[in-house]
Design a protein around this motif. Structure first.
Motif, mmCIF file in Angstrom:
data_model
loop_
_atom_site.group_PDB
_atom_site.id
_atom_site.type_symbol
_atom_site.label_atom_id
_atom_site.label_comp_id
_atom_site.label_asym_id
_atom_site.label_seq_id
_atom_site.Cartn_x
_atom_site.Cartn_y
_atom_site.Cartn_z
ATOM 1 N N GLY A 1 3.823 15.622 14.798
ATOM 2 C CA GLY A 1 3.952 14.250 14.362
ATOM 3 C C GLY A 1 2.945 14.033 13.243
ATOM 4 N N TYR A 2 3.214 13.099 12.328
ATOM 5 C CA TYR A 2 2.306 12.834 11.210
ATOM 6 C C TYR A 2 1.867 11.373 11.208
ATOM 7 C CZ TYR A 2 3.790 17.335 9.346
ATOM 8 O OH TYR A 2 4.036 18.675 9.186
ATOM 9 N N ARG A 3 0.573 11.176 11.083
ATOM 10 C CA ARG A 3 0.025 9.829 10.922
ATOM 11 C C ARG A 3 -0.576 9.757 9.529
ATOM 12 N NH1 ARG A 3 -2.377 5.691 14.527
ATOM 13 N NH2 ARG A 3 -3.828 4.517 13.244
ATOM 14 N N LEU A 4 -0.028 8.876 8.691
ATOM 15 C CA LEU A 4 -0.467 8.771 7.299
ATOM 16 C C LEU A 4 -1.215 7.461 7.108
ATOM 17 C CD1 LEU A 4 1.586 11.051 7.092
ATOM 18 C CD2 LEU A 4 2.570 9.953 5.092
ATOM 19 N N GLU A 5 -2.430 7.537 6.591
ATOM 20 C CA GLU A 5 -3.210 6.323 6.346
ATOM 21 C C GLU A 5 -3.612 6.281 4.874
ATOM 22 O OE1 GLU A 5 -6.204 5.633 9.732
ATOM 23 O OE2 GLU A 5 -5.350 7.591 10.177
ATOM 24 N N ALA A 6 -3.235 5.178 4.213
ATOM 25 C CA ALA A 6 -3.584 5.027 2.796
ATOM 26 C C ALA A 6 -3.817 3.560 2.502
ATOM 27 C CB ALA A 6 -2.462 5.560 1.909
ATOM 28 N N ASP A 7 -4.908 3.279 1.861
ATOM 29 C CA ASP A 7 -5.226 1.904 1.445
ATOM 30 C C ASP A 7 -5.073 0.888 2.560
ATOM 31 O OD1 ASP A 7 -6.126 2.123 -1.127
ATOM 32 O OD2 ASP A 7 -4.101 2.310 -1.950
ATOM 33 N N GLY A 8 -5.485 1.260 3.760
ATOM 34 C CA GLY A 8 -5.459 0.306 4.866
ATOM 35 C C GLY A 8 -4.113 0.151 5.543
ATOM 36 N N ALA A 9 -3.096 0.927 5.122
ATOM 37 C CA ALA A 9 -1.780 0.875 5.780
ATOM 38 C C ALA A 9 -1.560 2.184 6.546
ATOM 39 C CB ALA A 9 -0.681 0.686 4.746
ATOM 40 N N THR A 10 -0.926 2.069 7.710
ATOM 41 C CA THR A 10 -0.701 3.255 8.536
ATOM 42 C C THR A 10 0.789 3.441 8.831
ATOM 43 O OG1 THR A 10 -2.850 2.935 9.573
ATOM 44 C CG2 THR A 10 -1.308 4.382 10.721
ATOM 45 N N VAL B 1 5.111 -1.392 3.003
ATOM 46 C CA VAL B 1 4.083 -1.532 4.039
ATOM 47 C C VAL B 1 2.812 -2.038 3.391
ATOM 48 C CG1 VAL B 1 2.878 -0.384 5.932
ATOM 49 C CG2 VAL B 1 5.098 0.491 5.163
ATOM 50 N N LYS B 2 2.331 -3.176 3.898
ATOM 51 C CA LYS B 2 1.115 -3.767 3.329
ATOM 52 C C LYS B 2 -0.112 -3.300 4.087
ATOM 53 C CE LYS B 2 3.521 -7.830 1.707
ATOM 54 N NZ LYS B 2 3.870 -9.213 1.966
ATOM 55 N N SER B 3 -1.270 -3.437 3.449
ATOM 56 C CA SER B 3 -2.529 -3.098 4.124
ATOM 57 C C SER B 3 -2.714 -4.029 5.295
ATOM 58 C CB SER B 3 -3.711 -3.311 3.185
ATOM 59 O OG SER B 3 -3.536 -2.540 2.040
ATOM 60 N N SER B 4 -3.115 -3.468 6.439
ATOM 61 C CA SER B 4 -3.379 -4.337 7.577
ATOM 62 C C SER B 4 -4.860 -4.323 7.930
ATOM 63 C CB SER B 4 -2.578 -3.898 8.791
ATOM 64 O OG SER B 4 -3.026 -2.646 9.235
ATOM 65 N N SER B 5 -5.591 -3.374 7.353
ATOM 66 C CA SER B 5 -7.014 -3.326 7.667
ATOM 67 C C SER B 5 -7.776 -3.123 6.369
ATOM 68 C CB SER B 5 -7.290 -2.172 8.618
ATOM 69 O OG SER B 5 -6.859 -0.958 8.042
ATOM 70 N N ALA B 6 -9.067 -3.427 6.449
ATOM 71 C CA ALA B 6 -9.903 -3.188 5.275
ATOM 72 C C ALA B 6 -9.835 -1.702 4.957
ATOM 73 C CB ALA B 6 -11.336 -3.589 5.588
ATOM 74 N N HIS B 7 -9.936 -1.359 3.717
ATOM 75 C CA HIS B 7 -9.832 0.044 3.337
ATOM 76 C C HIS B 7 -10.938 0.848 4.021
ATOM 77 C CE1 HIS B 7 -8.602 3.435 1.015
ATOM 78 N NE2 HIS B 7 -9.869 3.667 0.718
ATOM 79 N N VAL B 8 -10.516 1.809 4.836
ATOM 80 C CA VAL B 8 -11.501 2.585 5.589
ATOM 81 C C VAL B 8 -11.932 3.780 4.741
ATOM 82 C CG1 VAL B 8 -11.884 3.140 8.004
ATOM 83 C CG2 VAL B 8 -9.623 2.364 7.273
ATOM 84 N N ALA C 1 0.832 -1.200 0.000
ATOM 85 C CA ALA C 1 0.000 0.000 0.000
ATOM 86 C C ALA C 1 0.869 1.254 0.000
ATOM 87 C CB ALA C 1 -0.921 0.006 1.217
ATOM 88 N N VAL C 2 1.954 1.183 0.763
ATOM 89 C CA VAL C 2 2.833 2.349 0.910
ATOM 90 C C VAL C 2 4.276 1.875 0.896
ATOM 91 C CG1 VAL C 2 3.513 4.241 2.447
ATOM 92 C CG2 VAL C 2 1.112 3.562 2.341
ATOM 93 N N GLN C 3 5.134 2.644 0.197
ATOM 94 C CA GLN C 3 6.562 2.319 0.202
ATOM 95 C C GLN C 3 7.332 3.488 0.818
ATOM 96 O OE1 GLN C 3 9.279 2.321 -3.425
ATOM 97 N NE2 GLN C 3 8.935 0.128 -3.174
ATOM 98 N N VAL C 4 8.229 3.156 1.746
ATOM 99 C CA VAL C 4 8.996 4.208 2.425
ATOM 100 C C VAL C 4 10.476 4.001 2.129
ATOM 101 C CG1 VAL C 4 9.603 5.206 4.677
ATOM 102 C CG2 VAL C 4 7.295 4.279 4.300
ATOM 103 N N GLN C 5 11.150 5.058 1.700
ATOM 104 C CA GLN C 5 12.604 4.966 1.522
ATOM 105 C C GLN C 5 13.292 5.998 2.412
ATOM 106 O OE1 GLN C 5 14.205 4.928 -2.468
ATOM 107 N NE2 GLN C 5 16.266 4.520 -1.671
ATOM 108 N N PHE C 6 14.344 5.560 3.085
ATOM 109 C CA PHE C 6 15.086 6.440 3.991
ATOM 110 C C PHE C 6 16.232 7.110 3.254
ATOM 111 C CE2 PHE C 6 12.766 3.549 6.559
ATOM 112 C CZ PHE C 6 12.466 4.223 7.736
ATOM 113 N N TRP C 7 16.219 8.453 3.231
ATOM 114 C CA TRP C 7 17.304 9.205 2.572
ATOM 115 C C TRP C 7 18.209 9.889 3.571
ATOM 116 C CZ3 TRP C 7 18.330 9.079 -2.624
ATOM 117 C CH2 TRP C 7 17.360 8.450 -3.418
#
Ligand SMILES: [Zn+2]
Ligand SMILES: [Zn+2]
Length: 624
Positions: free
Chosen positions: A180-189, A309-316, A22-28
């Motif tokens: 702080g930021y909480r990002l939720e997309a396609d069931g991934a947080t 990061v994979k979806s862990s919940s149904a898409h809210v 659902a989400v890809q994170v890269q550390f720079w």
């Protein structure tokens, strides 16, 4: 306010997002404080914080702009570099989080579009703060010379959307105003908290379980699939760094377990922490977790690393953008800058007073509940500091006064040798403390408070006004058709869902008539009508979210979610302004001069009713 643009071409993610991702994170960049390239930081990296985040639908978000941003910029340009669009979230404007901004190549390419978001500052906008490090003394180019089109968004606590991402912000505990930021997309947080120090020293050092503000921080993180958290120190180093605004690794691991985070990435590595030391720390933490049969995955942020990061919940289903917004576009409103101090011990009181003055704030000392009430009226504080004698003697009244100030939202810091649960206390200043520690606490609270909504001033003739209001005998009476008729006509005439006849009492606003709203009263602190009563003039707010006085007012962020307000004063013939006839909507409105005239006509009808009532009441009192 729309934060999205039509989809534009973007340089490809480092590796294509797999089907379930659902989400890809890269550390720079993973380093805190200062870049630290060299032989001892080859593995985990030497650049300061920067993260690239992509959703399956192609939205690009960058979190923090340390020196790692330079490498990310080059990669983005390698895809051609034209027509790039993305969003940049900045936690706060300390150097290690913004130093890459002047070197971000995509800013220099015409046709690129960027949206930059960061906490609304106290004295200047986000744009001005970022421009500060690009003054000619430090850098040859100013932000005006960037070729890309850049929009700046000042943020408060709240929720908003960036394309397919729901973003929630919450203040962290740091000497600068930090979100702080909480990002939720396609069931991934994914939750990002840098820089942050636990509020309670006891919680920070593992002596007690999460409570109060630290529990609130945990609630913000709850259930994250990926938690990226400041973990600059070890538990052994922490005591000598308390008040610097960072967490210990041990605290963050405990936090991850407490919040049921799946994977926690420790970051903001201390510049002196070598690869070898970090390897050792991670191994030790993992061994501890294994012994406790914990399933939380722990790693140390590594420059170049990519995490899927994979979806862990149904898409809210997401709330609509109109529903709730954390963004403001106005100049910061500089409100109250004073601290109320009620500390019996003279030495302690002096030390606190000096810390307050050193922060450029006013210190108001009080010794009783009455004095506190008076001072609060004269010079509304952003913060109260009290000692724990209030819990023991008759002075509990002081706490009551503070609790009822600003609708219970005035932060109260208690000075004590130990923290203990105490209703109405927001935070603790444990003794003994250094001046710099006290200053840090004071600064953090005042910054946060000073950016908040503004309360109406108390009118000069307040006692006489209240006497006239009460003589009408209207407060807490049943609804009456003669008034309801007027508010009904008002909603129809102006095409708004809500209209009220509001009476502004000493501590509340009370509705003699209300159409379209559920409650019959609100605290005076949050009242829009109290502003009208104070100014004795009509007040029109066409869009509360772009008005610094009201953007984060509880009646805007919470029910009834006021976006539009028009209020006309209701004045008695003795000159007392006792309330308003007002119109409310959950959408912004325009309001013409002719509309105002019609509102005035309706208000005059209400005033005539009040006047008749006044004469009636006067007759009655003569009869008895
Ligand atoms: Zn930092
Ligand atoms: Zn910082």
């Amino acid at each position: 306010m729309s934060a999205c643009d039509p989809k534009r071409t973007l340089a490809e993610p480092t590796r294509p997002l797999g089907q379930e991702v659902a989400v890809q994170v890269q550390f720079w960049g993973t380093r805190g404080s200062i870049p630290k390239p060299g032989p001892t930081t080859i593995h985990y990296g030497g650049n300061t914080l920067c993260h690239e985040i992509r959703t399956a639908r192609g939205t690009l978000v960058i979190i923090d702009c340390g020196t790692g941003l330079h490498g990310l910029g080059l990669k983005l340009l390698s895809g051609g570099g034209r027509s790039l669009a993305g969003h940049i979230l900045i936690s706060h404007t300390h150097w290690d989080h913004i130093q890459g901004v002047p070197f971000f190549a995509p800013f220099f390419v015409p046709g690129n579009k960027w949206d930059i978001y960061g906490p609304k500052g106290l004295n200047q906008s986000l744009r001005d703060t970022l421009a500060g490090q690009m003054q000619h003394t430090y850098f040859p180019i100013t932000p005006d010379e960037f070729g890309a089109s850049i929009r700046y968004h000042d943020l408060l606590e709240g929720t908003f959307e960036i394309d397919d991402i729901k973003v929630t912000t919450q203040y962290l505990n740091h000497p600068a105003l930090t979100l702080g930021y909480r990002l939720e997309a396609d069931g991934a947080t994914v939750v990002y908290c840098c820089d942050h120090e636990p509020f309670s020293r006891d919680v920070a050092e593992g002596h007690r379980e999460f409570f109060g503000l630290d529990q609130q921080h945990a609630d913000f993180i709850e259930g994250a699939d990926l938690l990226i958290h400041d973990a600059q120190y070890t538990a052994a180093e922490y005591p000598s760094k308390a008040g610097w605004g960072h967490s210990s690794i041990e605290f963050v691991v405990k936090l991850a377990q407490h919040t049921k985070a799946k994977h926690v990435v420790l970051t903001h590595h201390d510049p002196l922490r070598t690869d070898e030391a970090l390897d050792g720390i991670v191994e030790k933490v993992r061994d501890g977790l294994k012994a406790n049969h914990s399933t939380v995955l722990v790693s140390a942020a590594t420059e170049g690393e990519v995490i899927d990061v994979k979806s862990s919940s149904a898409h809210v289903s997401r709330s609509s953008r109109e529903d709730f917004s954390a963004m403001t576009t106005v100049k910061p409103a500089l409100s109250h800058r004073s601290v109320l101090i009620k500390v019996a011990d003279v030495k302690l009181a002096t030390a606190i007073g000096e810390a307050v003055l050193a922060e450029g704030l006013r210190a108001n000392f009080c010794s009783s509940a009455d004095m506190a009430r008076k001072l609060i009226e004269q010079d509304p504080p952003s913060l109260a500091i009290i000692d724990n004698t209030v819990a023991h003697d008759n002075e509990t009244a002081v706490l009551e006064v503070l609790r009822s100030t600003k609708g219970g939202e005035l932060p109260v810091v208690m000075v004590a040798a130990r923290e203990h649960e105490e209703e109405g206390v927001t935070d603790w200043l444990t003794t003994p403390f250094t001046e710099s520690y006290a200053r840090t606490k004071i600064r953090a609270w005042v910054l946060r408070e000073s950016c908040r909504w503004i309360r109406a001033a108390i009118p000069e003739n307040e006692p006489a006004r209240l006497t006239s209001l009460r003589a009408l005998d209207l407060l807490d009476t049943e609804p009456e058709e003669r008034f309801d008729r007027i508010t009904r006509v008002a909603t129809a005439l102006f095409n708004v869902p809500m209209a009220t006849i509001t009476l502004v009492d000493e501590r509340r606003q009370w509705f003699k008539s209300c159409q379209g709203t559920a409650g019959r009263e609100d605290p005076r602190d949050a009242s829009f009508c109290a502003h009208v009563v104070s100014q004795r003039e009509p007040m029109i707010v066409v869009d509360t979210l772009s008005d610094g006085r009201f953007a984060d007012n509880p009646l805007v962020l919470g029910g009834p979610r006021i976006r539009f307000y028009a209020g006309h004063p209701l004045t008695l013939d003795d000159g007392s302004c006792i309330g308003t006839l007002c119109l409310l909507d959950t959408r912004p409105h325009t309001f013409k001069d002719s509309d105002l005239e019609q509102l005035r006509d309706l208000a005059l009808i209400v005033m005539e009713q009040f006047q008749a009532l006044r004469i009636e009441r006067a007759k009655q009192s003569r009869q008895f």
